[in-house]
Design a protein around this motif. Structure first.
Motif, PDB file in Angstrom:
ATOM      1  N   LYS A  73       0.019   6.193   5.061  1.00  0.00           N
ATOM      2  CA  LYS A  73      -0.714   5.017   5.805  1.00  0.00           C
ATOM      3  C   LYS A  73      -1.064   3.936   4.584  1.00  0.00           C
ATOM      4  O   LYS A  73      -1.347   3.106   5.148  1.00  0.00           O
ATOM      5  CB  LYS A  73      -2.001   5.628   6.504  1.00  0.00           C
ATOM      6  CG  LYS A  73      -2.899   6.247   5.793  1.00  0.00           C
ATOM      7  CD  LYS A  73      -3.989   6.687   6.757  1.00  0.00           C
ATOM      8  CE  LYS A  73      -5.073   7.675   6.190  1.00  0.00           C
ATOM      9  NZ  LYS A  73      -5.430   7.081   4.684  1.00  0.00           N
ATOM     10  N   SER A  74      -1.253   4.328   3.373  1.00  0.00           N
ATOM     11  CA  SER A  74      -1.739   3.400   2.309  1.00  0.00           C
ATOM     12  C   SER A  74      -1.110   3.866   1.113  1.00  0.00           C
ATOM     13  O   SER A  74      -0.693   5.202   0.793  1.00  0.00           O
ATOM     14  CB  SER A  74      -3.202   3.693   2.302  1.00  0.00           C
ATOM     15  OG  SER A  74      -3.627   3.355   0.900  1.00  0.00           O
ATOM     16  N   ASP A  75      -0.987   2.854   0.100  1.00  0.00           N
ATOM     17  CA  ASP A  75      -0.240   2.985  -1.248  1.00  0.00           C
ATOM     18  C   ASP A  75      -1.494   3.038  -2.397  1.00  0.00           C
ATOM     19  O   ASP A  75      -1.245   2.690  -3.379  1.00  0.00           O
ATOM     20  CB  ASP A  75       0.640   1.991  -1.461  1.00  0.00           C
ATOM     21  CG  ASP A  75       0.300   0.482  -1.556  1.00  0.00           C
ATOM     22  OD1 ASP A  75      -0.851   0.443  -1.115  1.00  0.00           O
ATOM     23  OD2 ASP A  75       0.862  -0.462  -2.001  1.00  0.00           O
ATOM     24  N   PHE A 105       5.322   3.697   2.801  1.00  0.00           N
ATOM     25  CA  PHE A 105       3.725   3.246   3.144  1.00  0.00           C
ATOM     26  C   PHE A 105       3.799   2.373   4.226  1.00  0.00           C
ATOM     27  O   PHE A 105       4.452   0.938   4.146  1.00  0.00           O
ATOM     28  CB  PHE A 105       3.419   2.701   1.893  1.00  0.00           C
ATOM     29  CG  PHE A 105       3.204   3.563   0.576  1.00  0.00           C
ATOM     30  CD1 PHE A 105       2.306   4.558   0.682  1.00  0.00           C
ATOM     31  CD2 PHE A 105       4.235   3.472  -0.394  1.00  0.00           C
ATOM     32  CE1 PHE A 105       2.428   5.304  -0.563  1.00  0.00           C
ATOM     33  CE2 PHE A 105       4.414   4.111  -1.558  1.00  0.00           C
ATOM     34  CZ  PHE A 105       3.399   5.136  -1.558  1.00  0.00           C
ATOM     35  N   GLU A 107       1.329   0.123   6.013  1.00  0.00           N
ATOM     36  CA  GLU A 107      -0.103  -0.432   6.058  1.00  0.00           C
ATOM     37  C   GLU A 107      -0.148  -1.410   7.116  1.00  0.00           C
ATOM     38  O   GLU A 107       0.212  -2.463   7.274  1.00  0.00           O
ATOM     39  CB  GLU A 107      -0.338  -1.124   4.740  1.00  0.00           C
ATOM     40  CG  GLU A 107      -0.414  -0.289   3.781  1.00  0.00           C
ATOM     41  CD  GLU A 107      -1.225  -0.706   2.265  1.00  0.00           C
ATOM     42  OE1 GLU A 107      -2.641  -0.967   2.764  1.00  0.00           O
ATOM     43  OE2 GLU A 107      -0.903  -0.918   1.578  1.00  0.00           O
ATOM     44  N   LYS A 109      -2.702  -2.602   8.907  1.00  0.00           N
ATOM     45  CA  LYS A 109      -3.727  -3.896   8.707  1.00  0.00           C
ATOM     46  C   LYS A 109      -2.875  -5.086   8.029  1.00  0.00           C
ATOM     47  O   LYS A 109      -3.140  -6.088   8.300  1.00  0.00           O
ATOM     48  CB  LYS A 109      -5.117  -3.461   8.199  1.00  0.00           C
ATOM     49  CG  LYS A 109      -6.045  -2.842   9.066  1.00  0.00           C
ATOM     50  CD  LYS A 109      -7.275  -2.665   8.249  1.00  0.00           C
ATOM     51  CE  LYS A 109      -8.219  -1.807   9.104  1.00  0.00           C
ATOM     52  NZ  LYS A 109      -9.277  -1.180   8.470  1.00  0.00           N
ATOM     53  N   LYS A 110      -2.304  -4.661   6.709  1.00  0.00           N
ATOM     54  CA  LYS A 110      -1.789  -6.016   6.122  1.00  0.00           C
ATOM     55  C   LYS A 110      -0.567  -6.043   6.469  1.00  0.00           C
ATOM     56  O   LYS A 110       0.049  -7.190   6.142  1.00  0.00           O
ATOM     57  CB  LYS A 110      -1.843  -5.444   4.585  1.00  0.00           C
ATOM     58  CG  LYS A 110      -3.269  -4.809   4.077  1.00  0.00           C
ATOM     59  CD  LYS A 110      -2.927  -4.624   2.441  1.00  0.00           C
ATOM     60  CE  LYS A 110      -4.430  -4.075   2.239  1.00  0.00           C
ATOM     61  NZ  LYS A 110      -4.248  -3.103   0.710  1.00  0.00           N
ATOM     62  N   ASN A 113       4.866  -3.279   4.776  1.00  0.00           N
ATOM     63  CA  ASN A 113       5.287  -2.019   4.439  1.00  0.00           C
ATOM     64  C   ASN A 113       6.115  -1.961   3.040  1.00  0.00           C
ATOM     65  O   ASN A 113       6.698  -2.886   2.751  1.00  0.00           O
ATOM     66  CB  ASN A 113       6.071  -1.490   5.516  1.00  0.00           C
ATOM     67  CG  ASN A 113       5.355  -1.564   6.707  1.00  0.00           C
ATOM     68  OD1 ASN A 113       4.246  -1.568   6.767  1.00  0.00           O
ATOM     69  ND2 ASN A 113       6.267  -1.106   7.908  1.00  0.00           N
TER      70      ASN A 113
END
Ligand code: SF4
Length: 164
Positions: A73-75, A105, A107, A109-110, A113
């Motif tokens: 889910k996050s890098d 990854f 993400e 919210k941001k 990917n």
């Protein structure tokens, strides 16, 4: 405890976290982050895109003819995710299944990917064995590593254990 992908990931993320998990102090279920990770997996499952596969003590997100894919889910900690994936590639290789590795990854919210690719080779295998050895010694040790006191601690399942 037998070495698994989670322990490898934790070793790079935080030696104390690796030690606590390796000694079976398991607080993950309370963590918001773990819940988010599980939610991502669940959503993919619902869309029929994800088929989690369990081989021995590892759980693989996706396995195709070419790739073993691990979804994160996050890098925020690429190194930890990379070595977890390399470990999975090795477990498969030992079973005669040779695949390249793909790290995705997601993400939410941001909205950005990211995908990284890895291929197992002798050098990576040597390095992995070195880390496995370090982790085994760390877990057996009588000394618990010190708390990190870093911003990432706030997202960790062991936060209350370490600071409260
Ligand atoms: S709260 Fe920080 S020091 Fe404690 S286990 Fe988690 S990452 Fe490590």
């Amino acid at each position: 405890m037998r070495i698994n992908g989670t322990l490898i990931n934790y070793y790079f993320h935080c030696k104390r976290q690796c030690y606590l998990h390796g000694n079976r102090l398991n607080l993950e279920d309370n963590s918001e982050n773990v819940k988010i990770g599980k939610a991502i997996h669940k959503e993919k499952e619902t869309k029929g895109k994800n088929h989690e596969i369990a081989i021995e003590n590892i759980k693989i997100d996706k396995l195709t003819e070419e790739y073993l894919t691990e979804i994160k889910k996050s890098d925020a900690d690429v190194e930890a995710c990379k070595w977890q994936l390399i470990f999975y590639l090795k477990v498969l290789k030992d079973k005669g299944i040779n695949r390249k590795g793909k790290l995705e990854f997601i993400e939410k919210k941001k909205g950005n990917n990211k995908v990284l690719y890895f291929e197992l080779n002798d050098e990576l295998l040597r390095e992995l064995n070195y880390y496995i050895n370090k982790i085994e010694n760390l877990i057996k040790s009588d000394e618990i590593p010190k708390s990190l006191n870093k911003p990432k601690c706030k997202k960790c399942a062991y936060y209350e254990y370490c600071y409260i």
